[in-house]
Design an enzyme around this catalytic site. Sequence first.
Site, PDB file in Angstrom:
ATOM      1  N   ASP A 128     -11.137  38.205  11.816  1.00 57.82           N
ATOM      2  CA  ASP A 128     -10.987  39.198  12.611  1.00 57.82           C
ATOM      3  C   ASP A 128     -11.730  39.275  13.914  1.00 57.82           C
ATOM      4  OD1 ASP A 128      -8.805  39.834  10.926  1.00 57.82           O
ATOM      5  OD2 ASP A 128      -9.553  42.013  10.334  1.00 57.82           O
ATOM      6  N   GLU A 224      -1.843  43.409  12.112  1.00 56.68           N
ATOM      7  CA  GLU A 224      -1.341  43.897  11.015  1.00 56.68           C
ATOM      8  C   GLU A 224      -1.908  45.269  10.624  1.00 56.68           C
ATOM      9  OE1 GLU A 224      -2.245  41.064   7.858  1.00 56.68           O
ATOM     10  OE2 GLU A 224      -3.743  42.255   7.100  1.00 56.68           O
TER      11      GLU A 224
END
Lengths: 322, 322, 322, 322
Positions: A128, A224
């Site tokens: 991330d 997401e």
Amino acid sequence: MKRIGVLTSGGDAPGMNACIRAVVRTALANELEVVGIRRGYAGLIRGETVPLDRRAIRNTIHIGGTILETSRSPEFRTPEGRTRAAASIEEAGLDGVVLIGGDGTFQGGSLLAEEWGIPVVGVPASIDNDVYGTDYCIGFDTAANCALNAIDRIRDTARSHDRLFFVEVMGRESGFLALESGIAGGAEELIIPEESFSPADVSARLREGFRRFGKKSAIVVVAEGEMPGRSFEIAHEIREHLGYESRVVVLGHLQRGGPPTVRDRVLGSMLGVAAVTALLDGRNGCMAGEVKGEIAYTPLGETGRVKSLDPDLMRIFPLLSE
Amino acid sequence: MKRIGVLTSGGDAPGMNACIRAVVRTALANELEVVGIRRGYAGLIRGETVPLDRRAIRNTIHIGGTILETSRSPEFRTPEGRTRAAASIEEAGLDGVVLIGGDGTFQGGSLLAEEWGIPVVGVPASIDNDVYGTDYCIGFDTAANCALNAIDRIRDTARSHDRLFFVEVMGRESGFLALESGIAGGAEELIIPEESFSPADVSARLREGFRRFGKKSAIVVVAEGEMPGRSFEIAHEIREHLGYESRVVVLGHLQRGGPPTVRDRVLGSMLGVAAVTALLDGRNGCMAGEVKGEIAYTPLGETGRVKSLDPDLMRIFPLLSE
Amino acid sequence: MKRIGVLTSGGDAPGMNACIRAVVRTALANELEVVGIRRGYAGLIRGETVPLDRRAIRNTIHIGGTILETSRSPEFRTPEGRTRAAASIEEAGLDGVVLIGGDGTFQGGSLLAEEWGIPVVGVPASIDNDVYGTDYCIGFDTAANCALNAIDRIRDTARSHDRLFFVEVMGRESGFLALESGIAGGAEELIIPEESFSPADVSARLREGFRRFGKKSAIVVVAEGEMPGRSFEIAHEIREHLGYESRVVVLGHLQRGGPPTVRDRVLGSMLGVAAVTALLDGRNGCMAGEVKGEIAYTPLGETGRVKSLDPDLMRIFPLLSE
Amino acid sequence: MKRIGVLTSGGDAPGMNACIRAVVRTALANELEVVGIRRGYAGLIRGETVPLDRRAIRNTIHIGGTILETSRSPEFRTPEGRTRAAASIEEAGLDGVVLIGGDGTFQGGSLLAEEWGIPVVGVPASIDNDVYGTDYCIGFDTAANCALNAIDRIRDTARSHDRLFFVEVMGRESGFLALESGIAGGAEELIIPEESFSPADVSARLREGFRRFGKKSAIVVVAEGEMPGRSFEIAHEIREHLGYESRVVVLGHLQRGGPPTVRDRVLGSMLGVAAVTALLDGRNGCMAGEVKGEIAYTPLGETGRVKSLDPDLMRIFPLLSE
């Protein structure tokens, strides 16, 4: 300093093995013994260790994931858990520990250092890329290229149809992956945690793109967020506004595997060397990151601060969307 | 025969461009003109044609999808639609048409041939590989390798965690993709349209594997069937039985893009040559497929028959699961 | 400023198209017209131009090489050549030109700016990464990953045999590609232009590695230098010293093709935006590069200065060789 | 039958591990023990064995090369060598041996079976695909896709320049790799062992292509034959005729590594199952291959017969060259 440990914790990231390998090699070159701690803090609490020598790390640099395995350990968040972890460290005779992981890993590590005086140095690994104190985290580049490959493939088929495509990438609280893969892939729209999502606005911009430029398909990259698979819901909402058929791809853990890229292996190697060097230099409670091309140390406690997306990239995204 | 048309219809498949290219080259070598019909039957009805020469197909062999675009045309299923299509064919002066697509495409083509006496020859292209009359369809090999790459990547990260992974591949009514990629990837379980799905049975087999062989993670390959995204539901059901955390990947249209493999390009090329040769030889209403390594012709009306999975592969799957 | 030109010159590099695309988009957003000049300076001299709009650059971001083509132009090195180039620029009505290429391109561009007062801004693209004034050049990351993929593949087969492998990568006067792919791939030895090559020394180090660590195979990364294919000669020399069978791979132009990586596309995009912005800001005779994560401008005349390998990477290479 | 051995010999090929794995799994399912023989016949002579159970072959199906290693053994070609090999087999208590390799491997195996009555069954693995008695050998499909990827990459850069490119693939005595990758890549010319090479003829055809179709670059696929690196010489000769600059890529062992394709893993798995089944059925001295989609057995002594290129593919190559 005679013996150090190394563990990987939190979500695994491609390039972690390159980092482990660099830790082992640097330690051996400095006549330190190295112990691998399996399954992150959970394994540390249980004393699951394995000696690491040259042979143990041979032929691992190109493998995604982590040979030491990883886990999330609720127990380690409790003082009792950390007491047991400290006991394991003492039992294993470790004079310091290299922690490879994300900011959750470092919050725990920070407490361990403060409460027990154990020398720990962190290395940021997170697909991330959401760790404060480093421009890039290990694993981000590989994951971004994985997402880009997906966008490229979708582009091939998108041109064959009149359709809307949603490519869901990772990114729990941040849109780094979506942004960089979106720019590189010429995506039409981004849906990221940093910005509120309005189906009406996204639909309006897409409709405008279709109208002005005669496009017949478009790709939306979705982070997401908290809910993997949310793109099916988003696709449904936008279809209601736009009346276009849509298709969804959910990349999920695909982005954690695969051979790490050059950048992730070199970054993992550099930071692994830096972490052991930091321990030898007497540093403690900090993370070795890379800022503007140079090694920089950040207190573990600060690594959870909000890391903003590059404003220049945000600015050029709409300019460059396909 | 002076001039032929070529179209792609139904779901696009990597390798379609290699086939279009072979059709054009073979036609030109036989002094036929070639016309591309855009967007499948929908474009045929509207007379959307484009002349195809050497230049038009240059640098297309390596591109996924189809340069002629494709669509699904409800209108073509009506007699009125086919009447308009036949008029377009006459207007364009076509003495025959090569239809690249799946069995839906061929049902329509069969009616066109019967009702209007238009010479048509089909070439099977379907990543699902569910066309009767050919061992392999164009696009299957590329899609299977795409799915396999996903399984390999998941395997990297699966080893780092104790988890269950679901990889959802295409396969509306058939499990070819799931079966071949599952064997090649050493998947633990298959959920395919050919077999009824029982969460309890799958869970029991997985639990047994964990118990007997000390495994801590497993990969389940799921054919999407009628409902893309169904793996989230399946994962939920199995988690209830097994108590294991799980993660889901939905490959979707990823499998339709990307550079076609050697096999799909060679197959596409061979069948493209065969289709034009068949038209020149006066064949009509048939599909040129490959059966046991040789070109075989099947009446278009029979291509929708049920095509069974290879029983040998079904037999060795459990033997070889990781 | 109403109209600008863009050209690619010298060796092509993956990511050049992302840069061209960003130049066009940024220009259009600033209401400039854009003209593509084909085949670098050779095409400029001949006035080979093509208008570039949104459509012209659609679906190009993922393609290696350059859609504008490139060449090396001896003529442009002469005052007469540059006079003709300046005439072409005037004829095409260009108020500025973006030059995408390496330091050879920029030497020429510098003269054009000085002699004729034509506003030019350069963007560094070179898989060798040997341009002074930028940390990374467009194309380097893709080429390095291509080389790494080769090393990974060789490692698979190397383990199956007792053998020495030579992987020849690009790098005329610099070892960036060899160094980064070598670290990432865990190569045993580097042969690069920055260091004198002694078959006896390399052989001695390899023999020592075999002796101490029981290795049975090794990978040597060789920068091609002035003589592509030189690895066959080097392999022969080392075999004489070491008595080991060896095999050679020559990657050559493989490294110039393939889909560009995220890094190369993002870098190409950023620098393309920066170059047009620089022209609009009245800058001239400079290159827009990236130094320590930020855009930096360097006079074109200085871009040919020697750019040294990262000493930290040089230091860790022997520490990390497999 | 209680215990069998398995070895890999000759050149390694991707998919060998899938085959080893299938041999082990099938043997275990039939309550046989399995012994791995390391380094082919050389290791057999020296009795280098290792027990193979489920764990030993876990996580190997996706790895190129062979986990058992391989070698070429001149000693095994002598009666003395085979006597020692037979003694090793007896000492290890093996009731049969699966030989994974090419026709050189099988010639030796045939002698072992005849001279010593030892049950052996072969499985064809050769990236050259030159084993008689099977349509495809394990490893061919992966190697062909590796070569194709190289051609695709070269095509990207070829379009940027006016140049001739030579891509040298494997193929000692046969042109299977060159032919299939050449068709799939749209190569302009093939230079293969089955046909005599005339620089003048190749140059004439290339010149004609440039003249008739306005092409400015071309790709020639060269099988390495007896002399890896020969393309540099060939490029030189053709340059003399054609006056075109040229560049050379030598893929070499790149083609032996990398993750095996679906086809190679499925073929390896099927043939591994078939080989053990054959031993259990009392077969001896034969190879289990795949002919027209079905398992077929060929006496080991016949596997060295000349295997011709597919005449249909040879016929369509010039039709389809880019």
